[in-house]
Design an enzyme around this catalytic site. Sequence first.
Site, mmCIF file in Angstrom:
data_model
loop_
_atom_site.group_PDB
_atom_site.id
_atom_site.type_symbol
_atom_site.label_atom_id
_atom_site.label_comp_id
_atom_site.label_asym_id
_atom_site.label_seq_id
_atom_site.Cartn_x
_atom_site.Cartn_y
_atom_site.Cartn_z
ATOM 1 N N GLY A 259 42.504 -55.116 -16.249
ATOM 2 C CA GLY A 259 43.904 -55.070 -15.797
ATOM 3 C C GLY A 259 44.187 -56.232 -14.852
ATOM 4 N N ASP B 281 31.968 -50.961 -16.000
ATOM 5 C CA ASP B 281 32.081 -50.768 -17.449
ATOM 6 C C ASP B 281 31.521 -51.935 -18.272
ATOM 7 O OD1 ASP B 281 33.417 -48.458 -16.773
ATOM 8 O OD2 ASP B 281 35.415 -49.304 -17.073
ATOM 9 N N ARG C 76 15.936 -27.032 -23.909
ATOM 10 C CA ARG C 76 17.377 -27.135 -24.166
ATOM 11 C C ARG C 76 17.765 -28.541 -24.637
ATOM 12 N NH1 ARG C 76 19.170 -24.345 -18.465
ATOM 13 N NH2 ARG C 76 19.462 -22.232 -19.259
ATOM 14 N N HIS D 32 34.998 -46.327 -19.783
ATOM 15 C CA HIS D 32 36.355 -46.486 -20.307
ATOM 16 C C HIS D 32 36.288 -46.492 -21.827
ATOM 17 C CE1 HIS D 32 40.489 -48.618 -20.115
ATOM 18 N NE2 HIS D 32 40.620 -47.320 -19.905
ATOM 19 N N GLU E 196 32.159 -41.686 -22.085
ATOM 20 C CA GLU E 196 33.401 -40.917 -21.856
ATOM 21 C C GLU E 196 34.498 -41.249 -22.881
ATOM 22 O OE1 GLU E 196 35.323 -41.851 -18.120
ATOM 23 O OE2 GLU E 196 35.327 -43.996 -18.503
ATOM 24 N N ARG F 142 23.330 -27.661 -22.550
ATOM 25 C CA ARG F 142 24.035 -27.762 -21.263
ATOM 26 C C ARG F 142 24.613 -29.165 -21.130
ATOM 27 N NH1 ARG F 142 23.413 -23.008 -21.419
ATOM 28 N NH2 ARG F 142 22.424 -21.649 -19.876
ATOM 29 N N TYR G 161 31.971 -40.076 -10.729
ATOM 30 C CA TYR G 161 32.099 -41.184 -9.770
ATOM 31 C C TYR G 161 30.812 -41.522 -9.041
ATOM 32 C CZ TYR G 161 36.926 -40.846 -10.945
ATOM 33 O OH TYR G 161 38.081 -40.855 -11.663
ATOM 34 N N ARG H 120 29.613 -44.872 -9.675
ATOM 35 C CA ARG H 120 30.424 -45.994 -9.184
ATOM 36 C C ARG H 120 30.177 -46.254 -7.700
ATOM 37 N NH1 ARG H 120 36.664 -45.763 -11.000
ATOM 38 N NH2 ARG H 120 37.128 -45.707 -8.786
HETATM 39 O O1 F6P Z 1 36.926 -48.973 -14.811
HETATM 40 C C1 F6P Z 1 35.949 -48.274 -14.126
HETATM 41 C C2 F6P Z 1 36.137 -46.813 -14.325
HETATM 42 O O2 F6P Z 1 35.211 -46.202 -13.474
HETATM 43 C C3 F6P Z 1 35.987 -46.266 -15.737
HETATM 44 O O3 F6P Z 1 34.671 -46.194 -16.154
HETATM 45 C C4 F6P Z 1 36.688 -44.937 -15.632
HETATM 46 O O4 F6P Z 1 37.199 -44.559 -16.873
HETATM 47 C C5 F6P Z 1 37.805 -45.258 -14.694
HETATM 48 O O5 F6P Z 1 37.413 -46.374 -13.929
HETATM 49 C C6 F6P Z 1 38.184 -44.171 -13.737
HETATM 50 O O6 F6P Z 1 39.311 -44.610 -13.038
HETATM 51 P P1 F6P Z 1 40.000 -44.019 -11.740
HETATM 52 O O7 F6P Z 1 39.316 -44.612 -10.561
HETATM 53 O O8 F6P Z 1 41.403 -44.525 -11.829
HETATM 54 O O9 F6P Z 1 39.856 -42.554 -11.815
#
Ligand code: F6P
Length: 349
Positions: free
Chosen positions: A122, A145, A180, A189, A240, A268, A274, A277
């Site tokens: 972006g 990502d 399991r 993303h 995801e 499971r 997050y 991240r």
């Molecule tokens: O772009 C990084 C990312 O962590 C993606 O992997 C995830 O889909 C998205 O951001 C989550 O975004 P937000 O912080 O807006 O919830």
Amino acid sequence: MAVRSTKKGDNAMRIGVLTSGGDCPGINAAIRGVCKCAISHYGMEVIGIHSGFEGLLTKEVEIIDENALSGLLSQYGTILGSSREQPFKRGGVMPDADKPTLLKENVKDLRLDCVVCIGGNGTMDTAAKMMGLGINVVAIPKTIDNDVWGTDTTFGFDSAVSIATDAIDRLHSTASSHKRVMVIEVMGHRSGWIALYSGMAGGGDVILLPEIPYNITNVGNALIDRIKKGKYYSIVVVAEGIQTTNPRKHAGEFIAEEIEYETGIETRQTVLGYIQRGGSPTSFDRNLATRMGGHAVELIANQQYGRMVALQGAKITSLDIRDVAGKQKYVSSQDDLVVEGRKIGVCFG
Ligand code: F6P
């Protein structure tokens, strides 16, 4: 091109730096790389812009001096703050303002010779549009990502992969104790880089990526075949962004339910979220961020604007931001790791 005299106060070059989009490990190392190189090597003045493009619209800024740059290599998040503000789209902060005009005026008011934009896809789109307005920009790609086109790797990715790999390692023991199937959903993303790299490093038996269509019967058969071979537990790594028929559910939750329905094996699921991240960057990400930050400032010193710094092979280089904008880097089904994974029996769907 001649490097402008950069002695402080004496016609010094003045640059702004902002971080936009989702945060990731390594951003602070990049800010440090940009600022230290700009201030101590080139004698530039650096203005930190808060909360991404939001701060450029509201003029929430501060002068950065070298003292503010200590301890940043290992520090998580971004000291400048971030937002998903997109000044060329409707909504967001100051929804009634003519935001493109305001951006231009603020860059002029703040006397910025260039804005360093640290961000993901972006941010690259916005940076290209700013160039179109006549604002000098240099961009540095960052995201867990790893989906920014034109660079082999973004910083943040290696750290996220190592966190996700550690999580998968931990799932092996509990999966084995209970015989399991453990499904883990990782971020990415619309791309499957984190799933592929952590899935392979963590010994995933099934790895589902948005780029490779899956068939749940194939997945179920792969898991049943493992039981027939005496392997009573399995790990399934899900990106995801895979396609599902229930967008209200997490991909991992959806796949876990489908597997249980298809095979009858107790299953499971875990959504890593997050956690992948956050935290301190790996040494690889710190060094990549430092190299990219320094290269960005070198571009500015040479007045080479409109470029995104990139890692290609072992070298840091740059490319025209307009060539990056609007694109995304996806995993190819011919990627080495996919090819080798298939050879050793990993099911990709
Ligand atoms: O772009 C990084 C990312 O962590 C993606 O992997 C995830 O889909 C998205 O951001 C989550 O975004 P937000 O912080 O807006 O919830």
